[in-house]
Design a protein around this motif. Structure first.
Motif, PDB file in Angstrom:
ATOM      1  N   LYS A   1       1.033  -1.479   0.038  1.00 57.93           N
ATOM      2  CA  LYS A   1      -0.079   0.513   0.262  1.00 57.93           C
ATOM      3  C   LYS A   1       1.123   1.451  -0.181  1.00 57.93           C
ATOM      4  N   LYS A   2       0.083   2.556  -0.799  1.00 55.63           N
ATOM      5  CA  LYS A   2       1.188   3.326  -0.995  1.00 55.63           C
ATOM      6  C   LYS A   2       0.572   4.504   0.530  1.00 55.63           C
ATOM      7  N   LEU A   3       1.714   5.021   1.332  1.00 51.68           N
ATOM      8  CA  LEU A   3       1.493   5.920   1.868  1.00 51.68           C
ATOM      9  C   LEU A   3       0.537   6.635   2.079  1.00 51.68           C
ATOM     10  N   SER A   4       0.602   8.082   0.923  1.00 55.44           N
ATOM     11  CA  SER A   4       0.256   8.537   0.654  1.00 55.44           C
ATOM     12  C   SER A   4      -1.481   8.353   0.676  1.00 55.44           C
ATOM     13  N   ALA A   5      -1.749   6.665  -0.107  1.00 56.15           N
ATOM     14  CA  ALA A   5      -3.104   6.133  -0.138  1.00 56.15           C
ATOM     15  C   ALA A   5      -3.540   5.945   1.852  1.00 56.15           C
ATOM     16  N   MET A   6      -2.683   5.965   2.343  1.00 55.75           N
ATOM     17  CA  MET A   6      -3.173   5.385   3.935  1.00 55.75           C
ATOM     18  C   MET A   6      -3.849   7.220   4.616  1.00 55.75           C
ATOM     19  N   GLU A   7      -2.160   8.120   3.976  1.00 56.65           N
ATOM     20  CA  GLU A   7      -2.210   8.848   4.758  1.00 56.65           C
ATOM     21  C   GLU A   7      -4.142   9.591   4.334  1.00 56.65           C
ATOM     22  N   ASP A   8      -4.099  10.308   2.864  1.00 51.88           N
ATOM     23  CA  ASP A   8      -5.943   9.618   2.396  1.00 51.88           C
ATOM     24  C   ASP A   8      -7.026   9.420   3.292  1.00 51.88           C
TER      25      ASP A   8
ATOM     26  N   LEU B   1      -6.627   8.282   6.173  1.00 46.74           N
ATOM     27  CA  LEU B   1      -7.119   8.342   7.527  1.00 46.74           C
ATOM     28  C   LEU B   1      -6.801   9.511   7.574  1.00 46.74           C
ATOM     29  N   ASP B   2      -7.217  10.703   6.436  1.00 41.15           N
ATOM     30  CA  ASP B   2      -7.460  11.785   6.879  1.00 41.15           C
ATOM     31  C   ASP B   2      -8.895  12.698   6.645  1.00 41.15           C
ATOM     32  N   ARG B   3      -9.585  11.164   5.816  1.00 37.29           N
ATOM     33  CA  ARG B   3     -11.086  11.382   5.624  1.00 37.29           C
ATOM     34  C   ARG B   3     -11.543  10.780   6.908  1.00 37.29           C
TER      35      ARG B   3
ATOM     36  N   GLY C   1     -10.596  11.286   9.768  1.00 38.92           N
ATOM     37  CA  GLY C   1     -10.410  12.226  10.986  1.00 38.92           C
ATOM     38  C   GLY C   1      -9.623  12.704  11.530  1.00 38.92           C
ATOM     39  N   PHE C   2      -8.806  11.589  11.470  1.00 40.82           N
ATOM     40  CA  PHE C   2      -6.527  11.042  12.287  1.00 40.82           C
ATOM     41  C   PHE C   2      -6.343  12.416  11.514  1.00 40.82           C
ATOM     42  N   ASP C   3      -4.700  12.721  12.646  1.00 47.24           N
ATOM     43  CA  ASP C   3      -4.340  12.949  12.604  1.00 47.24           C
ATOM     44  C   ASP C   3      -2.442  11.896  11.957  1.00 47.24           C
ATOM     45  N   THR C   4      -2.270  12.648  11.283  1.00 48.74           N
ATOM     46  CA  THR C   4      -1.321  11.138  10.197  1.00 48.74           C
ATOM     47  C   THR C   4       0.145  11.577  10.316  1.00 48.74           C
ATOM     48  N   THR C   5       0.590  12.701  11.185  1.00 44.35           N
ATOM     49  CA  THR C   5       1.745  13.067  11.046  1.00 44.35           C
ATOM     50  C   THR C   5       2.033  12.180  11.533  1.00 44.35           C
ATOM     51  N   ALA C   6       2.463  11.856  13.404  1.00 40.22           N
ATOM     52  CA  ALA C   6       3.266  11.074  13.309  1.00 40.22           C
ATOM     53  C   ALA C   6       3.118   9.455  13.155  1.00 40.22           C
ATOM     54  N   ILE C   7       2.060   9.046  12.312  1.00 35.22           N
ATOM     55  CA  ILE C   7       2.752   7.915  11.477  1.00 35.22           C
ATOM     56  C   ILE C   7       3.289   7.945  10.914  1.00 35.22           C
ATOM     57  N   SER C   8       2.917   9.067   9.722  1.00 29.47           N
ATOM     58  CA  SER C   8       3.687   9.260   8.272  1.00 29.47           C
ATOM     59  C   SER C   8       5.426   9.461   8.961  1.00 29.47           C
ATOM     60  N   ALA C   9       5.665  10.024   9.942  1.00 30.85           N
ATOM     61  CA  ALA C   9       6.955  10.676  10.849  1.00 30.85           C
ATOM     62  C   ALA C   9       7.852   8.706  11.127  1.00 30.85           C
ATOM     63  N   ARG C  10       6.886   8.243  11.443  1.00 37.05           N
ATOM     64  CA  ARG C  10       7.658   7.051  12.314  1.00 37.05           C
ATOM     65  C   ARG C  10       7.480   5.740  10.650  1.00 37.05           C
ATOM     66  N   ALA C  11       6.692   5.900   9.812  1.00 33.25           N
ATOM     67  CA  ALA C  11       6.373   5.241   8.587  1.00 33.25           C
ATOM     68  C   ALA C  11       7.898   5.790   7.973  1.00 33.25           C
ATOM     69  N   ARG C  12       8.047   6.905   8.044  1.00 34.68           N
ATOM     70  CA  ARG C  12       9.337   6.608   7.161  1.00 34.68           C
ATOM     71  C   ARG C  12      10.795   6.756   7.677  1.00 34.68           C
ATOM     72  N   ALA C  13      10.498   7.094   9.345  1.00 32.33           N
ATOM     73  CA  ALA C  13      12.093   6.806   9.849  1.00 32.33           C
ATOM     74  C   ALA C  13      12.375   5.138  10.177  1.00 32.33           C
ATOM     75  N   GLN C  14      10.987   4.494  10.196  1.00 29.60           N
ATOM     76  CA  GLN C  14      10.949   3.096  10.542  1.00 29.60           C
ATOM     77  C   GLN C  14      12.013   2.134   8.237  1.00 29.60           C
ATOM     78  N   SER C  15      11.512   3.617   7.297  1.00 25.85           N
ATOM     79  CA  SER C  15      11.955   2.529   6.340  1.00 25.85           C
ATOM     80  C   SER C  15      13.396   2.797   6.199  1.00 25.85           C
ATOM     81  N   ARG C  16      13.610   3.903   6.974  1.00 28.72           N
ATOM     82  CA  ARG C  16      15.674   4.679   6.619  1.00 28.72           C
ATOM     83  C   ARG C  16      16.172   3.558   7.195  1.00 28.72           C
ATOM     84  N   GLY C  17      15.448   3.492   8.500  1.00 32.93           N
ATOM     85  CA  GLY C  17      15.834   2.177   9.509  1.00 32.93           C
ATOM     86  C   GLY C  17      16.618   1.218   8.541  1.00 32.93           C
ATOM     87  N   ARG C  18      15.708   0.430   8.248  1.00 30.34           N
ATOM     88  CA  ARG C  18      15.474  -0.508   7.851  1.00 30.34           C
ATOM     89  C   ARG C  18      17.167  -0.983   6.833  1.00 30.34           C
TER      90      ARG C  18
END
Length: 651
Positions: free
Chosen positions: A526-533, A535-537, A539-556
């Motif tokens: 699944k694309k991260l952008s699709a998941m953010e869209d 969750l935004d619909r 009513g969730f704040d996706t800032t923390a989730i996006s940052a954690r996902a990007r950090a995990q992908s860089r760490g791996r």
């Protein structure tokens, strides 16, 4: 037709009736109900109790009503006998009260079942049930006198003799103490009481005997006095009922010695009084005690009166003495002979009998028979062949007798040596052919004379030629070729259909879930952008989730590159690949209480609903929704044996 009622079931008293019904209801439907149950379940339980009690009452009352005879369905003799012994009106009223009680109980059940549908509590349901059973019990108690009367009738019906109104019957009647019971005891094995005083016989007695391989029944009736019908008592009315309704031969007994206590004139007058009841019946005047006085010893006046009842010709005079057994057998045989002849004559005259079949069949046969007579008045004498006229009785000592197969056997050595010639009776044109070894004849010639010795070789050559022609297609025609092509097409079509069915079955099997999960467990990117869209619909704040996902992908990626370049033997490296994976897995795990819950209000509401859903299970003492076990709160009555005399309201 039913002539005895010995199999009628005993009729209980009203209290026994009530105990039977209520104990059966309690035994089949023990009370296990609690106030915590749903009101629909409580209503259904008590409705079932009321209905079951009503059904039990109806079943028992119907059995009693069906056991007793219906007056409109039985023979007139039995109907009048029941009226004489038990009063038909009283009998009808008693059975009618039982039938009315049955309908009242059904009405009570129907009314209270309707009320139970709208009961609001356990107490209300229980009170309605008690009221329904109480009203049914009251109706049953009001049947006390009727049930007692019917039980007495049942006992008396069981003691009545078995009388068949349609069989061959000798009916013995007359004044008391004239010898009726003595005659019955002489000709049958009936255990009838014989005493030297009047009215010894107080009811009907039946005895049976055989004459010319036919079964007869003789009925001894109580004595009759000469007074109006309205003044006769129950004992005399039994005799009148039997004389009026039974199809029989009447034996009217008279005592000329007057030892019975009644004069000859009184006995003759009684005969004239009841003579209308003898219509269409054989009547015999039987003079008993001839060892004391015979008809010839009477005075002229009495003899004229006796001859007066015999003038019509329908009455026959018989004489006997039960003391010396003189004439007993002659009286019995004469009455039976006349009765058999009269019954046969009636069947032929009316065309029907008691079953309505023999006379009708006889009339149909006579209607179809036609006797042909020769025309012109010619008389045709019967013709008897001469061989039949000359036929003589077989005599073993006659030298001219016809020789039998047994004689031929004895002349040729006897049994075991001589064998019968089975061919001697063959009908052939030539007698010499009888003993041919192959007696197959066609057109008067023996087939064996025309057998070809080279038939085997010729047959083999013919079969070889046929096989060669068949292999070359000599016998093939256009139709056979077309049939072969059509058969090949059909075979291929069947294979195509079979393959198509296999494909469709395999597709259905792939589509069916069976035991697999409805949501596929395979990982899908699944694309991260699709998941953010998405969750935004929601009513969730996706800032923390996006940052954690990007950090995990860089760490791996960093970990993978580091693992590929570092020394695998370096144990002092602070962050190895396994450590990074464990750390990433720990970050990916979330708190389940907070997943899918937007705020504290939604979370508290979800917890409250969960508690409410479990409340019913807790009250029913169940582990969960799948727990179907119902534990009895008071199982003591199931193990304590027979109940005592205590109350049953708590059940």
């Amino acid at each position: 037709m039913k002539t005895t009622w010995k199999e009628i079931a005993p009729v209980p008293t009203s209290q026994e009736f009530l105990d039977i019904v209520l104990s059966r209801t309690q035994r089949r439907l023990p009370t296990q109900i609690r106030s915590g149950f749903q009101i629909s379940r409580i209503r259904a339980f008590y409705t079932r109790k009321v209905k079951y009690t009503q059904e039990t009452f109806t079943e028992k009352l119907s059995a009693i009503l069906e056991g007793f005879p219906r007056l409109q369905d039985i023979h007139p003799f039995h109907k009048d006998l029941l009226n004489t012994l038990y009063d038909a009106d009283h009998f009808r009223i008693a059975l009618g009260q039982l039938s009315t009680a049955k309908h009242l109980i059904e009405t009570v059940s129907r009314d209270y079942v309707r009320l139970l549908k709208y009961a609001q509590s356990l107490f209300q349901c229980k009170q309605l049930k008690r009221a329904a059973l109480g009203r049914m019990a009251t109706i049953c108690r009001r049947l006390k006198n009727s049930l007692v009367y019917l039980e007495q009738v049942r006992q008396h019906l069981g003691r009545l003799p078995s009388i068949d109104p349609n069989t061959r019957t000798l009916l013995i009647c007359g004044y008391p103490n004239v010898g009726k019971s003595s005659f019955l005891k002489s000709v049958t094995r009936a255990d009838v009481d014989v005493q030297p005083y009047a009215f010894t016989t107080k009811s009907l007695f039946v005895g049976h005997f055989d004459y010319k391989y036919l079964r007869f029944q003789a009925i001894d009736t109580p004595g009759i006095l000469d007074h109006p019908l309205e003044e006769m008592n129950t004992i005399e009315m039994q005799s009148i009922t039997a004389i009026a309704h039974l199809r029989s031969a009447i034996l009217y007994f008279m005592d000329l010695s007057e030892q019975c206590g009644y004069s000859v004139q009184a006995q003759i007058q009684l005969f004239k009084s009841i003579k209308p009841l003898f219509a269409n019946k054989l009547v015999f005047v039987v003079i008993n005690k001839i060892d004391i006085v015979r008809p010839q010893d009477l005075d002229n006046e009495t003899k004229e009166m006796l001859d007066g009842i015999l003038k019509s010709g329908d009455v026959e005079l018989l004489q006997l003495s039960c003391t010396t057994t003189e004439g007993v057998t002659e009286v019995k045989n004469a009455a039976c002979e006349r009765l058999i002849a009269d019954r046969v004559a009636q069947k032929l005259k009316t065309g029907t009998n008691s079953s309505g079949s023999i006379g009708t069949r006889l009339g149909d046969v006579l209607a179809r028979i036609h006797v042909a007579q020769p025309l012109g008045g010619i008389v045709r004498e019967p013709f008897i062949p001469e061989a039949i006229k000359a036929l003589k009785k077989f005599n073993k000592d006659d030298p001219d007798r016809r020789r039998l197969a047994r004689d031929i056997e004895e002349e040729n050595g006897g049994a075991g040596v001589f064998n019968v010639d089975l061919k001697q009776d063959y009908l052939l044109e030539d007698e010499e052919w009888k003993h041919d070894r192959v007696p197959e004849v066609v057109n008067g010639k023996n087939v064996y004379d025309f057998i070809d010795p080279d038939i085997e070789s010729k047959l083999a050559a013919l079969e070889e030629e046929e096989e060669r022609l068949e292999a070359n297609g000599y016998y093939d025609s256009d139709e056979s070729v077309e049939d072969a092509v059509e058969a090949d097409i059909r075979m291929k079509a069947d294979l195509i259909r079979q393959k198509r069915d296999e494909i469709m079955t395999e597709a259905k099997m792939r589509k069916s879930l069976k035991n697999r999960a409805m949501i596929p467990r395979t990982a899908k990117a699944k694309k991260l952008s699709a998941m953010e869209d998405h969750l935004d619909r929601l009513g969730f704040d996706t800032t923390a989730i996006s940052a954690r996902a990007r950090a995990q992908s860089r760490g791996r990626s960093t970990a993978r590159s580091r693992v590929g370049t570092e020394d695998v033997m370096d144990l002092d490296t602070p962050a190895s690949g396994s450590a990074l994976r464990a750390k990433s897995r720990a970050r990916s795990q979330s708190n389940r209480r907070e997943d899918g819950v937007t705020d504290l209000t939604a979370r508290s509401k979800a917890e409250r609903l969960a508690k409410l859903g479990q409340k019913k299970m807790n009250r029913m003492a169940r582990q969960g929704e799948a727990d179907r076990h119902t534990s009895a709160a008071l199982p003591k009555h199931l193990f304590s044996g027979k109940r005592g005399m205590g109350k049953t309201q708590r059940r």
